[in-house]
Design an enzyme around this catalytic site. Sequence first.
Site, mmCIF file in Angstrom:
data_model
loop_
_atom_site.group_PDB
_atom_site.id
_atom_site.type_symbol
_atom_site.label_atom_id
_atom_site.label_comp_id
_atom_site.label_asym_id
_atom_site.label_seq_id
_atom_site.Cartn_x
_atom_site.Cartn_y
_atom_site.Cartn_z
ATOM 1 N N LYS A 16 0.839 -1.203 0.000
ATOM 2 C CA LYS A 16 0.000 0.000 0.000
ATOM 3 C C LYS A 16 0.872 1.251 0.000
ATOM 4 O O LYS A 16 0.676 2.166 -0.783
ATOM 5 C CB LYS A 16 -0.913 -0.025 1.230
ATOM 6 C CG LYS A 16 -1.800 1.170 1.356
ATOM 7 C CD LYS A 16 -2.732 0.999 2.532
ATOM 8 C CE LYS A 16 -3.347 2.327 2.912
ATOM 9 N NZ LYS A 16 -4.200 2.210 4.092
ATOM 10 N N GLU A 74 11.113 -4.258 3.812
ATOM 11 C CA GLU A 74 11.262 -5.668 3.448
ATOM 12 C C GLU A 74 10.787 -5.908 2.016
ATOM 13 O O GLU A 74 11.443 -6.572 1.215
ATOM 14 C CB GLU A 74 10.425 -6.554 4.391
ATOM 15 C CG GLU A 74 10.863 -6.530 5.832
ATOM 16 C CD GLU A 74 10.157 -5.447 6.636
ATOM 17 O OE1 GLU A 74 9.861 -4.368 6.070
ATOM 18 O OE2 GLU A 74 9.918 -5.668 7.827
ATOM 19 N N GLY A 115 -4.090 -2.631 5.500
ATOM 20 C CA GLY A 115 -3.505 -3.831 4.912
ATOM 21 C C GLY A 115 -4.219 -5.119 5.297
ATOM 22 O O GLY A 115 -4.506 -5.970 4.449
ATOM 23 N N ARG A 116 -4.540 -5.269 6.567
ATOM 24 C CA ARG A 116 -5.141 -6.535 7.035
ATOM 25 C C ARG A 116 -6.583 -6.699 6.578
ATOM 26 O O ARG A 116 -7.190 -7.737 6.817
ATOM 27 C CB ARG A 116 -5.024 -6.625 8.554
ATOM 28 C CG ARG A 116 -5.581 -5.425 9.292
ATOM 29 C CD ARG A 116 -5.041 -5.313 10.711
ATOM 30 N NE ARG A 116 -5.481 -4.096 11.379
ATOM 31 C CZ ARG A 116 -4.885 -2.914 11.245
ATOM 32 N NH1 ARG A 116 -3.842 -2.780 10.472
ATOM 33 N NH2 ARG A 116 -5.329 -1.849 11.900
ATOM 34 N N GLU A 172 -3.267 -6.598 15.337
ATOM 35 C CA GLU A 172 -2.871 -5.289 14.800
ATOM 36 C C GLU A 172 -4.042 -4.303 14.888
ATOM 37 O O GLU A 172 -3.846 -3.099 15.005
ATOM 38 C CB GLU A 172 -2.361 -5.398 13.354
ATOM 39 C CG GLU A 172 -1.483 -4.219 12.957
ATOM 40 C CD GLU A 172 -0.746 -4.405 11.635
ATOM 41 O OE1 GLU A 172 -1.409 -4.434 10.585
ATOM 42 O OE2 GLU A 172 0.498 -4.520 11.649
ATOM 43 N N HIS A 182 -1.280 -32.377 19.276
ATOM 44 C CA HIS A 182 -0.087 -33.060 19.766
ATOM 45 C C HIS A 182 0.988 -32.073 20.207
ATOM 46 O O HIS A 182 2.142 -32.465 20.384
ATOM 47 C CB HIS A 182 0.459 -33.990 18.674
ATOM 48 C CG HIS A 182 -0.517 -35.078 18.331
ATOM 49 N ND1 HIS A 182 -0.703 -36.184 19.125
ATOM 50 C CD2 HIS A 182 -1.390 -35.200 17.309
ATOM 51 C CE1 HIS A 182 -1.645 -36.953 18.586
ATOM 52 N NE2 HIS A 182 -2.079 -36.373 17.484
ATOM 53 N N LYS A 223 10.171 0.474 13.146
ATOM 54 C CA LYS A 223 10.583 0.778 11.759
ATOM 55 C C LYS A 223 11.590 1.925 11.759
ATOM 56 O O LYS A 223 12.604 1.882 11.062
ATOM 57 C CB LYS A 223 9.371 1.184 10.914
ATOM 58 C CG LYS A 223 8.468 0.041 10.507
ATOM 59 C CD LYS A 223 7.391 0.559 9.550
ATOM 60 C CE LYS A 223 6.303 -0.453 9.339
ATOM 61 N NZ LYS A 223 5.173 0.040 8.577
HETATM 62 O O1 F6P Z 1 4.098 -2.777 9.591
HETATM 63 C C1 F6P Z 1 2.745 -3.023 9.587
HETATM 64 C C2 F6P Z 1 2.124 -2.751 8.254
HETATM 65 O O2 F6P Z 1 1.944 -1.398 8.063
HETATM 66 C C3 F6P Z 1 0.809 -3.493 8.131
HETATM 67 O O3 F6P Z 1 -0.251 -2.823 8.666
HETATM 68 C C4 F6P Z 1 0.715 -3.691 6.666
HETATM 69 O O4 F6P Z 1 -0.192 -4.693 6.328
HETATM 70 C C5 F6P Z 1 2.155 -4.042 6.324
HETATM 71 O O5 F6P Z 1 2.916 -3.237 7.197
HETATM 72 C C6 F6P Z 1 2.551 -3.813 4.906
HETATM 73 O O6 F6P Z 1 2.394 -2.483 4.534
HETATM 74 P P1 F6P Z 1 2.433 -2.043 3.031
HETATM 75 O O7 F6P Z 1 1.302 -2.681 2.331
HETATM 76 O O8 F6P Z 1 2.367 -0.559 3.043
HETATM 77 O O9 F6P Z 1 3.759 -2.520 2.460
#
Ligand code: F6P
Length: 526
Positions: A198, A204, A257-258, A343, A374, A487
């Site tokens: 987003k 990452e 995002g979620r 979250e 288990h 972050k």
């Molecule tokens: O670090 C948390 C977060 O902001 C989540 O809420 C989100 O789903 C994820 O990182 C990825 O964010 P983006 O879609 O901006 O890369």
Amino acid sequence: MASLKSSPAWKALEAHREKTAGLHMRDLFAGDEDRFEAMSVGLGGLFLDYSKNRASAETYALLVDLAREADVEGWRGRLAAGEEINATEGRPALHMALRDPGGPGDNVEIIAARKAMERICRDIRDANMTGATGKPFEAVVHIGAGGSHLGPAMVVGALEAYRDGPDIHFVCNVDGAQIAQILDGLVPETTLFIIASKSFTTEETLTNARTARSWMTESLGYDAATHFIAVTANAGAAKDFGIGEDSVIALSEGVAGRFSVWSGVGLVAALAVGWENFAALLSGAHDMDRHFLGAPLDSNMPVILGLIGIWNIDFLGAEALAVLPYDEGLALLPNYLRQLEMESNGKSIGRDGTVLEAGGAPIVFGEPGTVGQHAFYQAIHQGRRLIASDFIVPLRTHHPIGGGDHHQRLLANAFAQSEALMKGRDNGGQPPHKAFAGNRPSNTILMDRVDPFTLGQLIALYEHKVFVQAVIWGINPFDQWGVELGKELAAAILPEVLGRAASGDHDSSTRGLIARARKAEQEKQP
Ligand code: F6P
């Protein structure tokens, strides 16, 4: 906001808890033949049995009073109307619009993005959109993090039986081990990358995207931008990365995002199972939306699930929720719901800026059922901490393998576990370690089977459950400020770990850890 704990409904629930403290579920069942019928609710292929909770009809009535007092009805209306209920970010929460079939007055931006997604999905699957050498895409690598990863990964796993598209891979970890292993088995000419972010700033995701881009350029000998699709709310950054306008699917700023699996973030799932199946997933979620918005509180599935959660967490002290799917395809569901719940509601400051008096997300964990049995069920049955459980059980399997009885065994295990948790067993003269106190709460959600529509219903059920709880606790479930500090510090520490900056102003632990990392790196050098 008025004090939650001193509200009449909360006080009534506290008094009720004192009055019913000695109740055992065994007695509740023994005293009411109709308990199962009375405490279950169905919607299409989904059925929620909430009878195995330490709660009577009076408990539920009091919980519904709490929902009414917190104005859950008003808030669900505000959610549906697209009001800016995510106040800390000045945004609405538009996940329901993503699966709304559309009509006059609907969100134009979202409808356009859905159309672009459908076009791209069909073009890729029909080989009208190909790699730079004209060969169809045979493998898709989805690069994302958090909500831009877990939703589609979970859906692709769950709908495994419907897959007829390209091979699918997911990269979410900045640990190079993951992408290295995936790239190793791929043919660049027939590989497509989807960069889902987003913000298009997630470190990452961008690190992995750059690695994918270099791998592609080095392998093909030229820059193959057509092998990249971006799903983002930051079109400018995707353009700077070199992705063409036609290959960018817009994400709305109003979708966290979620809650985004329904958007272009789900493209990889649509590629895997085809547009019709993806559309059925959207329809299932929309069906749950209509139910949530229209059904009275006391027969409203997400409201009931949310209220039981509040009873278990705030009144019975259950700090954890085990999500236990009895379905291998739903293996990622516990992780997905962990992000959704933790979250969204893992907060201690309320939407009015004051410290929360109650609630907050439980610790969510889980595994597919018989695997967990288990491993950690011991603690659910006999541990000192109260853990609530959600059993998620498809009645029919897509894998009647060898004409055998795998599925019946799976069902027997699921039903046995919830019965054991509820009933327990006296030690009857046996040593104390053989006794089961029982009285441990669980819900069972039956699915006719894991098909796209029912899966859509299930995911939306939990989205609305989380929302209902947030409303009652006074939380804004759509922001996530708690991820920011880590972050920021990672960005400051990276140059130090790389040896490009002197040690910053850290505590002795952090300084010492960075120094050891530097030393290990230097010793590695020839
Ligand atoms: O670090 C948390 C977060 O902001 C989540 O809420 C989100 O789903 C994820 O990182 C990825 O964010 P983006 O879609 O901006 O890369």
